[in-house]
Design a protein around this motif. Structure first.
Motif: not given
Lengths: 293, 293, 293, 293
Positions: B68-69, B75-76, B94-98
């Protein structure tokens, strides 16, 4: 101290050799006699039966394949319970289930004998080098009597309390954690493959960091290389141990979901014909379940 | 090379400090500005917005808490995609999703920018000491441009291929294997307790043998001592990572049953109010499920 | 009451037809316009946009494929939140996740509108016959306003409380229990096959006895006959619902191990190319995992 | 046809009563003799030992609690294998494991006798009313010889092939599916409670629709009402059956993940002291794991 050893598979023979080197009076027995020949040359007396092996001994070691084989040498007219002198110790060094050990403990108690369970950590060559880990449990005095033998074959004794089942639980837990680590690696390597990352990358990250230990180095290597033969420890043996740890959990009302996952993976691997391959073949089974093979 | 860093949590701040020490021109930005004060003193320029931080930079690092962060800064109108110069690199640490990384890769590609994912292994003090492990993936030339930064903060770079998601998968797998090892230990320690074997025995057997590695030594210690506070890594953070690795599995059609077990244990622990405790509190939850608490 | 309906898939079109038959003033909208033609002939006004569909309506029904599609019609300049009159009701009849519904509930509340979730049980032909089951949740007065519509399309309304997410949880639970019943049957049928008992025997035992219900009769039949095509409900749709129920569990801290098993089986089936087959193809995947295919 | 029946628990006694009503020559035996009194009045001859019960009989029924009890009456000097006339049939009507039945089949074969397994579906009152379901497997001629007895106690015979283990697998699968349905309902009801939907809503949705069957009506009722006492079928008996079906799966290399989940839930319930409650108490255990109790 007069010692006997029943069960001359590779581990039993290595232990027997070590005991002879230690200068002990040793009688050996095996169902098929040819395995005893080398030990006879090294000074062991070969007994033709379990009963004969037990006669006059202070400690009789058994190193047999499973609970069925243990029952076969322990019970009945010519078995250890009937044949061991009162006060003698039955030192079980194989890996057995808690129910089998509990029943045997009671049978020996009634016969005025003592049971010590001392499953070993390591392979036969470690036994021959006196480098085994030994997890020992049983009455304190009985464990103490076995200590000279432990010192011959082991680098360290882990004292797991007064109940023989406790030693089995520790040994089974060790194998269970190994199986779980293989299973989880199998899942992670399949994931990496699906995302087109070379297995080597995951292997390096793991074994350089938090998981710089033999379990991950040895089995991670096999998985990264998909090198499931020859088997160091076959899948069907892994299944045997998984079943034993689950039975220990059931008896003590401990759910072991990681062991369920391990067991199911092994079952599928064996169903696909991989039962004689190394149990790291779980990773191939995971790959199958992921549509990779 | 002109660098910016967005997200000044403990890890972000440590990395920023290291980059300044390396003599780079660095702009920093954080939602709440007070965190930037120390870095300003050390020579960083503080930007009031993401867009300002991006202006004229070659590489912009983000180190933010979750997907989310990341979306909020990427974006935007004032986000990285809109603000980065063409040809610049967004270096996500950071650790993020695929899924988040896949969407971001595409968005940067369309904007003529490049995405490198380089999640780190280690804690902020390792960053400050230049001792992180770094798993990097992205276009080869973009990864190469980031290398001077990696050398400042890391002891080793693991090259995980051309797709940013690949780096995430490796980092998530590492955490997943750690969680699985904790879960399996939790099960085994509960079993040992039920059989009245001291936790120390199991701990010794594991960490002396196949599992002589930090994962088992650190977390086995916490479990044996039931020392779940203060949290090194909180259960609710563990849940976040478990969810991310399961989502990676789902997207790639890889079932991860060990991750399911991990996730369920964390959910129960959190349901019992242990979400802020160290994620080794999974072992307490296992004890609960075994009737031990 | 002035009604609009957005989303003219098979279910949406059937509901729209029923509402027209009930004599209501109905506006319809669909992304691709050709689907609206038949309804226009039947008396519906066709709106060219979501905003146009919302103008002056008391209740706007959405029946769209997933959370992404719901967000697309709900948010932004021309979306429902921006376009619905104050006091109007957004009646969501698709199957959506609890997070999406929670966010939407809040957005409508801020805009002075109300959200009712009313996912349906049954297929489009049941809607056309007024025989759907409807699980409705939302503010009591808003649900009451929708009741005339429910009476047209449904045989029964199950009142699931004031929070829209509650209705989703009931609908998702129903699907989850169906998936679990299919999964467990898949396991049992594989077991029977391995023991060389005809599938028909197990089918008869189940459907004659404790499980004399449509779930077991319909899906047991498909499994016994290995008739996985054409799909009544495709595996990839089953995966979507499994993911939604797991997300609902995660948000509420409820571990759902049966849903994990369901999800993993679907993932493997899809990995093996069976994603477009009926989700009872889980039984084939179980057979694969058992070495039967 | 001369018949004997060994094992006069509630089910055994009900079957014996029915056989007497059918006009058969019946010998009964039970370890504790008082249970035979009523049957003696109704015309049964009471045998003092298994061997005496077997003498000259065509069919000997056993209805005993578990595999241990079956072995105790079958093997050894005075057991069925040693005592049944050649050509006679041992009709096992209890629920037993596939390994026990496989070994017994072989033992009877060697003794020139035949084994038929015919576990029953239903409670003792169904037996008394001739309304049991019977799953029968064994050599076709032996099953045919038992048919007059089946007609007395059952409403339908399900023919499960030539191997006795096949009948056990069908019976165990039926119980396994029931347990899985209870487990999945427990999960769903916990989820509904967390979302503050009344259990009655979920109950109605299920039992009005796809799951309008006794399994869901009876057990859904117990779960919705949290009415776990008195036990219709106790949790520890459920565990016994779960263990048997898992053993059947293991022997045939069929992973049964739903049975694992069932077993683990029962283990936790028993660990929390609920072993004597109805096995629907799994739902309470699920509630515990969700932080609801």
């Amino acid at each position: 101290m007069k010692v006997a050893l029943v069960g001359l598979g590779r581990m039993g023979a290595a232990i027997a050799g070590r005991i002879l080197e230690g200068g002990f009076d040793l009688v050996v027995h095996n169902r098929s006699t040819e395995k005893a020949a080398g030990l006879a040359e090294a000074g062991a007396r070969v007994a033709g039966s379990v009963a004969e092996a037990c006669a006059g001994r202070d400690v009789v070691i058994t190193m047999v394949a499973d609970d069925g084989a243990l029952g076969a040498v322990a019970y009945g007219a010519g078995g250890l319970c009937a044949s061991l002198p009162a006060g003698a110790v039955h030192l079980v060094m194989g890996t057995h289930g808690v129910a089998a050990l509990g029943a045997l403990e009671e049978a020996h108690r009634r016969a005025g004998q003592q049971l010590v369970a001392a499953p070993v950590l390591g392979r036969p060559d470690a036994a021959a080098a006196g480098e085994l880990g030994i997890v020992a449990a049983g009455p304190a005095d009985a464990v103490a009597r076995c200590r000279p033998l432990f010192e011959l074959i082991g680098r360290r004794v882990f004292a797991a309390g007064e109940r023989p089942a406790g030693a089995a639980v520790i040994k089974l837990s060790n194998n269970f954690l190994l199986g779980s680590c293989i299973e989880a690696m199998g899942e992670a390597f399949a994931l990496a493959r699906k995302y087109e990352v070379a297995p080597e990358v995951l292997y390096d990250v793991l074994t350089e960091g938090l998981f710089a230990a033999p379990a991950y180095k040895v089995y991670g290597r096999l998985i990264a290389d998909e090198a499931y033969e020859p088997a160091g420890f076959a899948a069907h043996l892994g299944l045997k141990d998984a079943t034993l740890v689950l039975a220990a959990g059931e008896a003590a009302r401990v759910p072991l979901p990681s062991a369920n996952t391990l067991r199911d993976r092994l079952l599928s691997a064996i169903a696909h014909g991989d039962g004689d391959k190394d149990w790291s073949v779980m990773a191939r089974e995971q790959a199958r379940a992921s549509g990779l093979e």
